[in-house]
Design an enzyme around this catalytic site. Sequence first.
Site, PDB file in Angstrom:
ATOM      1  CE1 TYR A  68      -3.129  -2.948   0.224  1.00  0.00           C
ATOM      2  CE2 TYR A  68      -3.534  -2.453   2.532  1.00  0.00           C
ATOM      3  CZ  TYR A  68      -3.777  -3.215   1.412  1.00  0.00           C
ATOM      4  OH  TYR A  68      -4.683  -4.245   1.479  1.00  0.00           O
ATOM      5  CG  LEU A 215     -17.773   0.471   3.541  1.00  0.00           C
ATOM      6  CD1 LEU A 215     -17.267   1.910   3.593  1.00  0.00           C
ATOM      7  CD2 LEU A 215     -18.625   0.179   4.768  1.00  0.00           C
TER       8      LEU A 215
HETATM    9  N1  LIG Z   1      -6.654  -8.309   1.049  1.00  0.00           N
HETATM   10  C1  LIG Z   1      -6.894  -7.606  -0.018  1.00  0.00           C
HETATM   11  O1  LIG Z   1      -6.643  -8.031  -1.146  1.00  0.00           O
HETATM   12  C2  LIG Z   1      -7.496  -6.242   0.141  1.00  0.00           C
HETATM   13  C3  LIG Z   1      -7.995  -5.555  -0.979  1.00  0.00           C
HETATM   14  C4  LIG Z   1      -8.565  -4.306  -0.775  1.00  0.00           C
HETATM   15  C5  LIG Z   1      -8.623  -3.764   0.503  1.00  0.00           C
HETATM   16  N2  LIG Z   1      -8.108  -4.444   1.572  1.00  0.00           N
HETATM   17  C6  LIG Z   1      -8.163  -3.903   2.935  1.00  0.00           C
HETATM   18  O2  LIG Z   1      -9.514  -3.658   3.252  1.00  0.00           O
HETATM   19  C7  LIG Z   1      -9.682  -2.303   3.692  1.00  0.00           C
HETATM   20  C8  LIG Z   1     -11.052  -1.823   3.290  1.00  0.00           C
HETATM   21  O3  LIG Z   1     -11.292  -2.028   1.915  1.00  0.00           O
HETATM   22  P1  LIG Z   1     -11.532  -0.864   0.833  1.00  0.00           P
HETATM   23  O4  LIG Z   1     -10.776   0.344   1.254  1.00  0.00           O
HETATM   24  O5  LIG Z   1     -11.331  -1.428  -0.502  1.00  0.00           O
HETATM   25  O6  LIG Z   1     -13.015  -0.628   0.891  1.00  0.00           O
HETATM   26  P2  LIG Z   1     -14.030   0.075   1.791  1.00  0.00           P
HETATM   27  O7  LIG Z   1     -13.521   0.206   3.160  1.00  0.00           O
HETATM   28  O8  LIG Z   1     -15.243  -0.691   1.522  1.00  0.00           O
HETATM   29  O9  LIG Z   1     -14.220   1.484   1.060  1.00  0.00           O
HETATM   30  C9  LIG Z   1     -13.422   2.515   1.173  1.00  0.00           C
HETATM   31  C10 LIG Z   1     -14.072   3.633   0.351  1.00  0.00           C
HETATM   32  O10 LIG Z   1     -15.293   4.009   0.952  1.00  0.00           O
HETATM   33  C11 LIG Z   1     -15.216   5.370   1.362  1.00  0.00           C
HETATM   34  N3  LIG Z   1     -15.818   5.435   2.714  1.00  0.00           N
HETATM   35  C12 LIG Z   1     -15.354   4.884   3.864  1.00  0.00           C
HETATM   36  N4  LIG Z   1     -16.192   5.178   4.886  1.00  0.00           N
HETATM   37  C13 LIG Z   1     -17.210   5.890   4.354  1.00  0.00           C
HETATM   38  C14 LIG Z   1     -18.375   6.494   4.892  1.00  0.00           C
HETATM   39  N5  LIG Z   1     -18.666   6.405   6.180  1.00  0.00           N
HETATM   40  N6  LIG Z   1     -19.190   7.172   4.057  1.00  0.00           N
HETATM   41  C15 LIG Z   1     -18.912   7.279   2.741  1.00  0.00           C
HETATM   42  N7  LIG Z   1     -17.811   6.749   2.169  1.00  0.00           N
HETATM   43  C16 LIG Z   1     -16.975   6.069   2.969  1.00  0.00           C
HETATM   44  C17 LIG Z   1     -13.764   5.736   1.356  1.00  0.00           C
HETATM   45  O11 LIG Z   1     -13.581   7.048   0.929  1.00  0.00           O
HETATM   46  P3  LIG Z   1     -13.125   8.220   1.941  1.00  0.00           P
HETATM   47  O12 LIG Z   1     -11.669   8.091   2.112  1.00  0.00           O
HETATM   48  O13 LIG Z   1     -13.539   9.439   1.219  1.00  0.00           O
HETATM   49  O14 LIG Z   1     -13.876   7.999   3.206  1.00  0.00           O
HETATM   50  C18 LIG Z   1     -13.192   4.795   0.319  1.00  0.00           C
HETATM   51  O15 LIG Z   1     -13.272   5.349  -0.963  1.00  0.00           O
HETATM   52  C19 LIG Z   1      -8.520  -1.565   3.033  1.00  0.00           C
HETATM   53  O16 LIG Z   1      -8.187  -0.388   3.705  1.00  0.00           O
HETATM   54  C20 LIG Z   1      -7.419  -2.597   3.123  1.00  0.00           C
HETATM   55  O17 LIG Z   1      -6.817  -2.535   4.395  1.00  0.00           O
HETATM   56  C21 LIG Z   1      -7.563  -5.670   1.395  1.00  0.00           C
END
Ligand SMILES: NC(=O)c1ccc[n+]([C@@H]2O[C@H](COP(=O)([O-])OP(=O)(O)OC[C@H]3O[C@@H](n4cnc5c(N)ncnc54)[C@H](OP(=O)(O)O)[C@@H]3O)[C@@H](O)[C@H]2O)c1
Length: 292
Positions: A68, A215
């Site tokens: 990351y 989400l």
């Molecule tokens: N193992 C893997 O292959 C893998 C792959 C992807 C992710 N991950 C891990 O999973 C974590 C979460 O996944 P993700 O970041 O893909 O998805 P997520 O948490 O589902 O979505 C993050 C997105 O949603 C927005 N968001 C978050 N809280 C919000 C709220 N309360 N209201 C509106 N928008 C909101 C964020 O934007 P803002 O910044 O504007 O809030 C961001 O664009 C990552 O941080 C990472 O640590 C792991």
Amino acid sequence: MNEKELSANVAGYVSLGGEIPVHRLGFGAMRLTGKGIWGPPKDRKGALAVLRRAVALGVNFIDTADSYGPRVSEELIAEALFPYPAGLVIATKGGWNRPGPDQWTHDASPSHLRSAVEGSLKRLRLDRIDVYQLHIPDPVVSFEASVETLAQLRNEGKIRLVALSNVTQEHIERARRIVPIVSVQNRYSFADREWDYVVDYCERKEIVFIPWFPLGAGKVAGDVLNRIALAHHASPTQVALAWLLRRSPMMLPIPGTSSIEHLEENVAAASVRLTDEDCQTLSHVSELVDSR
Ligand SMILES: NC(=O)c1ccc[n+]([C@@H]2O[C@H](COP(=O)([O-])OP(=O)(O)OC[C@H]3O[C@@H](n4cnc5c(N)ncnc54)[C@H](OP(=O)(O)O)[C@@H]3O)[C@@H](O)[C@H]2O)c1
């Protein structure tokens, strides 16, 4: 909502490997980096503040990876939080590299995993990583060889607990023949149920399931979410997280955000109590999505 209610504590606990208890609402630190999960964040001070606020709100499980940024997310965590408060668990990963914005390449070879663990130890300023996750099986490296390397690093005291990401049940079973697996991280949400059977398997084996993209919701799912959210005076995001917390006692959501406002909203989701009917409605959304 007062500070007591606005706490990851409200989500209860889950135990990693029967050894490390953490609040059942963590934080994903992928979104703290630059655009395309590449380079430094636009607002460095803001990213550090989000991490500190997460810990102040009782979050004691932070998910990251060497890729990351690359390196940026781990460096920010250390800068914001070192020396770490007691009980804070940082779960990092290796085996999937980021050569450029929005690009991924595999390398879960034993030599790469060894150097990846050394790099993470240095950046996180740790002597031992509490939870180390194989980011994804490498199609050209024996899965057993990758897992055996992590088992060896555990024996050497560099990793405390071993975990997997982006795997099938068969992978988990094969890995468990080599070393105890404490968590599995796959893409999952109420609207995205490909890994339902892995969630059930993890629950039976007392393995923590960490949903990424927690989400995630399309248009159809969004309409259903909005309706239920309105009835609970909650946001759609909170309803999506509350569903995950109800789905399994081994579920540990790690919503990612670069905004303090969103972070607080996500932590407050632990207080949203969905009815059985809400849960059923949300559970059937994926069928509507799939049939389109
Ligand atoms: N193992 C893997 O292959 C893998 C792959 C992807 C992710 N991950 C891990 O999973 C974590 C979460 O996944 P993700 O970041 O893909 O998805 P997520 O948490 O589902 O979505 C993050 C997105 O949603 C927005 N968001 C978050 N809280 C919000 C709220 N309360 N209201 C509106 N928008 C909101 C964020 O934007 P803002 O910044 O504007 O809030 C961001 O664009 C990552 O941080 C990472 O640590 C792991």
